[in-house]
Motif scaffolding. Structure first.
Motif, PDB file in Angstrom:
ATOM      1  N   GLY A 180       0.793  -1.225   0.000  1.00 37.80           N
ATOM      2  CA  GLY A 180       0.000   0.000   0.000  1.00 37.80           C
ATOM      3  C   GLY A 180       0.824   1.272   0.000  1.00 37.80           C
ATOM      4  O   GLY A 180       0.281   2.356  -0.125  1.00 37.80           O
ATOM      5  N   THR A 181       2.134   1.161   0.127  1.00 39.25           N
ATOM      6  CA  THR A 181       3.014   2.340   0.109  1.00 39.25           C
ATOM      7  C   THR A 181       3.838   2.351  -1.173  1.00 39.25           C
ATOM      8  O   THR A 181       4.530   1.374  -1.479  1.00 39.25           O
ATOM      9  CB  THR A 181       3.977   2.310   1.314  1.00 39.25           C
ATOM     10  N   TRP A 182       3.738   3.458  -1.913  1.00 32.89           N
ATOM     11  CA  TRP A 182       4.527   3.575  -3.139  1.00 32.89           C
ATOM     12  C   TRP A 182       5.956   3.970  -2.798  1.00 32.89           C
ATOM     13  O   TRP A 182       6.186   4.909  -2.027  1.00 32.89           O
ATOM     14  CB  TRP A 182       3.910   4.601  -4.083  1.00 32.89           C
ATOM     15  N   LEU A 183       6.916   3.229  -3.353  1.00 38.34           N
ATOM     16  CA  LEU A 183       8.336   3.519  -3.166  1.00 38.34           C
ATOM     17  C   LEU A 183       8.984   3.721  -4.528  1.00 38.34           C
ATOM     18  O   LEU A 183       8.435   3.343  -5.561  1.00 38.34           O
ATOM     19  CB  LEU A 183       9.038   2.361  -2.456  1.00 38.34           C
ATOM     20  N   CYS A 184      10.163   4.293  -4.490  1.00 34.80           N
ATOM     21  CA  CYS A 184      11.009   4.389  -5.675  1.00 34.80           C
ATOM     22  C   CYS A 184      11.967   3.203  -5.630  1.00 34.80           C
ATOM     23  O   CYS A 184      12.682   3.021  -4.635  1.00 34.80           O
ATOM     24  CB  CYS A 184      11.786   5.704  -5.640  1.00 34.80           C
ATOM     25  N   LEU A 185      11.975   2.402  -6.687  1.00 26.77           N
ATOM     26  CA  LEU A 185      12.917   1.287  -6.795  1.00 26.77           C
ATOM     27  C   LEU A 185      13.902   1.623  -7.901  1.00 26.77           C
ATOM     28  O   LEU A 185      13.507   1.822  -9.054  1.00 26.77           O
ATOM     29  CB  LEU A 185      12.166  -0.014  -7.108  1.00 26.77           C
ATOM     30  N   ALA A 186      15.168   1.740  -7.537  1.00 24.99           N
ATOM     31  CA  ALA A 186      16.190   2.162  -8.494  1.00 24.99           C
ATOM     32  C   ALA A 186      17.239   1.068  -8.652  1.00 24.99           C
ATOM     33  O   ALA A 186      17.517   0.303  -7.720  1.00 24.99           O
ATOM     34  CB  ALA A 186      16.861   3.452  -8.000  1.00 24.99           C
ATOM     35  N   ASN A 187      17.812   1.014  -9.829  1.00 28.92           N
ATOM     36  CA  ASN A 187      18.891   0.067 -10.106  1.00 28.92           C
ATOM     37  C   ASN A 187      20.162   0.871 -10.367  1.00 28.92           C
ATOM     38  O   ASN A 187      20.286   1.549 -11.382  1.00 28.92           O
ATOM     39  CB  ASN A 187      18.531  -0.795 -11.313  1.00 28.92           C
ATOM     40  N   VAL A 188      21.075   0.804  -9.402  1.00 31.68           N
ATOM     41  CA  VAL A 188      22.335   1.543  -9.504  1.00 31.68           C
ATOM     42  C   VAL A 188      23.453   0.544  -9.791  1.00 31.68           C
ATOM     43  O   VAL A 188      23.837  -0.234  -8.917  1.00 31.68           O
ATOM     44  CB  VAL A 188      22.639   2.311  -8.198  1.00 31.68           C
ATOM     45  N   ASN A 189      23.889   0.523 -11.021  1.00 27.22           N
ATOM     46  CA  ASN A 189      24.965  -0.394 -11.442  1.00 27.22           C
ATOM     47  C   ASN A 189      24.645  -1.843 -11.081  1.00 27.22           C
ATOM     48  O   ASN A 189      25.515  -2.577 -10.606  1.00 27.22           O
ATOM     49  CB  ASN A 189      26.306   0.019 -10.827  1.00 27.22           C
TER      50      ASN A 189
END
Ligand code: FES
Length: 103
Positions: A26-35
């Protein structure tokens, strides 16, 4: 009490250099791919609540798409303005799932 929550499948995670928005219980997060390494951060930028998951990754930082504040994917600290920060959530991969630790 903190618990591990499924954020998405490994196959749905962003490619290196990219970010996306993903929902953890229920909580929107930012999912990032760093290298090749995944990081989960607050999705809302502290400046004007821009969606960090719609931004991009540059030099180990997640860049907000609205006015380009950039947050270190490991610490959540902004290079500018100094003192601004977003929360970074512990993340692990279990089988085919990407999990984050939420309060
Ligand atoms: S809303 Fe993110 S930099 Fe302005």
């Amino acid at each position: 009490m903190a618990k591990w929550v499924r954020l998405c499948g490994v196959a749905e995670a962003p490619a290196a250099g990219q970010a996306t928005e993903a929902n953890a219980g229920g909580t929107w997060l930012c999912l990032a791919n760093v290298n090749g390494e995944l990081a989960a951060l607050d999705n809302l930028c502290p400046h004007r609540q821009g969606p960090l998951g719609q931004g991009w990754v540059e030099n180990g930082r997640v860049v907000c798409p609205w006015h380009s504040w950039a947050f270190d994917a490991k610490t959540g600290m902004a290079e500018y303005p100094v003192g601004q920060q977003v929360q970074v959530f512990p993340l692990k991969i279990e089988g085919e799932d990407v999990l984050v630790e939420m309060e």
